[in-house]
Scaffold this motif. Structure first.
Motif, short mmCIF file in Angstrom:
data_model
loop_
_atom_site.label_atom_id
_atom_site.label_comp_id
_atom_site.label_asym_id
_atom_site.label_seq_id
_atom_site.Cartn_x
_atom_site.Cartn_y
_atom_site.Cartn_z
N PHE A 74 35.59 33.86 42.82
CA PHE A 74 36.73 33.51 43.67
C PHE A 74 36.33 32.64 44.84
CE2 PHE A 74 35.96 37.98 45.39
CZ PHE A 74 35.64 37.65 46.70
N LEU B 127 41.30 33.36 42.36
CA LEU B 127 40.42 34.21 41.58
C LEU B 127 40.46 33.81 40.11
CD1 LEU B 127 38.78 36.85 40.89
CD2 LEU B 127 41.02 38.03 40.84
N ALA C 205 39.46 39.33 46.99
CA ALA C 205 39.91 38.65 45.77
C ALA C 205 41.41 38.39 45.82
CB ALA C 205 39.55 39.49 44.55
#
Length: 427
Positions: free
Chosen positions: A286, A65, A60
């Motif tokens: 993401f 994200l 992430a």
């Protein structure tokens, strides 16, 4: 002066040849990771200090994200959204099963026919564009070949995904073998990694579970947290494989959960899976594409499950229909300009494929910080699913878990959001 012209012509010809099937090393590979029944708070990068997700935390951090992503509150409709790029009232797969007493074979056949009638089927479009495509894990109602994958694990059409459910829990070798084969053929690849994790049964390895003993609010929660970490470990194995084989730079990795879960209470309370509340429909999302998509954390912008099909098609250079309402997750200007997303919540069983409103328990409008839940014409058919008794409004910035209904205090906002919903779909 012929030399520059010849060089330019050669470049154009090489570029054109590179568009053929299996001949485009610059076309990115794509891996779509879909976790199953995972609550949006249940990641280290989302602030959870009880569960360990070091691999997803790292991934992430390397990605664009969105922490405010929205999906449907149960798996089969969500996966149909990922295959078609459409909302459930459009693709008509509103629940997991048909509500009558058809045989399993007949029921799956009818649901498969409905799903496969979509003009957009992501794996088929990528296959047609020259990608080798692999299905693993969850895939409702159809086989991998039905959906247009070139390779897969689900070779019988049933509930969940039959043989595909071994991925992750029984290792990652089918994915590694497929990628090896794609590399030998010099073909770009697409991997659908949708393991039955952390979904029940919560049967984590003993060495993972032992680390959570006494740390969670209940023994059941500890098993769930251990399942989340086990799933995270499989993501780490996949990412390590990309790194070791020099594939990370040219591989787009996308992530979301198919629906939510209440990590502390499971299904003993009625505000998570199959419900329109945040624990049922919110997930982080993401996109990681090294050198192409700048890493950033966005805690404000609304992302949506129907954004994944356009994002993948755009990344791979595959033309998409203008009828797809989703946005490209990497188009920051378009994403930040969008103020509103919609979610549809239905009964577990589908009353009528031709009339989705007959299964509708709630419509959801998220507009900036405001969230409206409008009850539908039918009641939930599972005890762990719930909707408010009347139209409810929540300020998610101040009340992220919807504890304070403020509809009576803001009638003008309720009216505005109901108008937005009516314009989107009014059954």
């Amino acid at each position: 002066m012929k030399t520059p012209f010849l060089i330019w012509t050669a470049v154009i010809l090489l570029s054109w040849v590179g568009r053929g099937q299996g001949e485009t090393p610059t076309r990115p590979n794509v891996i779509l990771i879909i976790s199953d029944d995972q609550g949006f708070p249940d990641y280290g990068f989302m602030g959870n200090e009880e569960v360990q997700t070091p691999n997803l935390d790292r991934m992430a951090g390397e990605s664009l994200l969105y922490t405010r992503g929205y999906v449907m509150p149960v798996c089969s409709p969500s996966l149909a959204c990922l295959l078609t790029g459409k909302l459930p009232h459009e693709h008509r797969i509103t629940g997991n099963d048909l509500s009558d007493n058809r045989s399993s074979r007949g029921q799956r056949g009818e649901l498969a026919e409905q799903l496969l009638s979509s003009p957009t089927l992501l794996p088929k479009m990528l296959t047609d564009a020259g990608y080798l495509t692999l299905q693993t894990g969850k895939l409702w109602n159809v086989t991998y070949a039905d959906a247009g994958f070139t390779h897969g694990m689900t070779d019988t059409a049933g509930r969940h995904g039959d043989a595909g459910l071994g991925i992750g829990r029984q290792g990652m070798e089918p994915i590694f073998e497929f990628i090896d084969a794609a590399q030998k053929q010099k073909a770009p690849f697409f991997v659908w990694y949708a393991p039955f994790m952390p979904h029940v049964p919560h049967t984590p390895p003993k060495e993972i579970l032992d680390a959570y003993r006494g740390r969670g609010p209940t023994p059941a929660a500890e098993k769930y947290y251990a399942m989340v970490e086990w799933f995270d470990q499989t993501c780490g194995q996949l990412d390590q494989y990309l790194e070791e084989h020099g594939l990370k730079e040219n591989t787009v990795v996308l992530y979301l959960a198919d629906n939510g879960w209440d990590g502390k209470h499971g299904q003993s309370k009625a505000r998570a899976k199959l419900s329109p509340y945040e624990l049922g429909i919110r997930t982080p999302m993401f996109v990681r594409w090294p050198g192409k998509v700048a890493p950033a954390r966005d805690d404000a912008t609304l992302a949506h499950i129907i954004d994944f099909v356009p994002t993948i098609l755009d990344a791979t250079g595959v033309a998409r229909s203008e009828s797809l309402a989703g946005l490209n997750l990497t188009d920051r200007e378009a994403m930040q300009a969008r103020q509103t997303v919609f979610v549809e919540s239905y009964t577990h069983d589908i009353a009528d494929l031709d009339a989705p409103e007959k299964s509708l328990i709630a419509q959801v409008v998220i507009d900036g910080q405001w969230k409206l839940i409008a009850p539908g014409p039918v009641n939930p058919d599972r005890p762990f699913s719930s909707v408010p008794s009347a139209t409810a409004l929540f300020n998610l910035a101040a009340d992220p878990l919807e504890e304070n209904d403020v509809a009576s205090e803001h009638p003008e906002i309720v009216e505005k959001l109901l108008s937005l919903q009516k314009a989107e779909w009014n059954p």
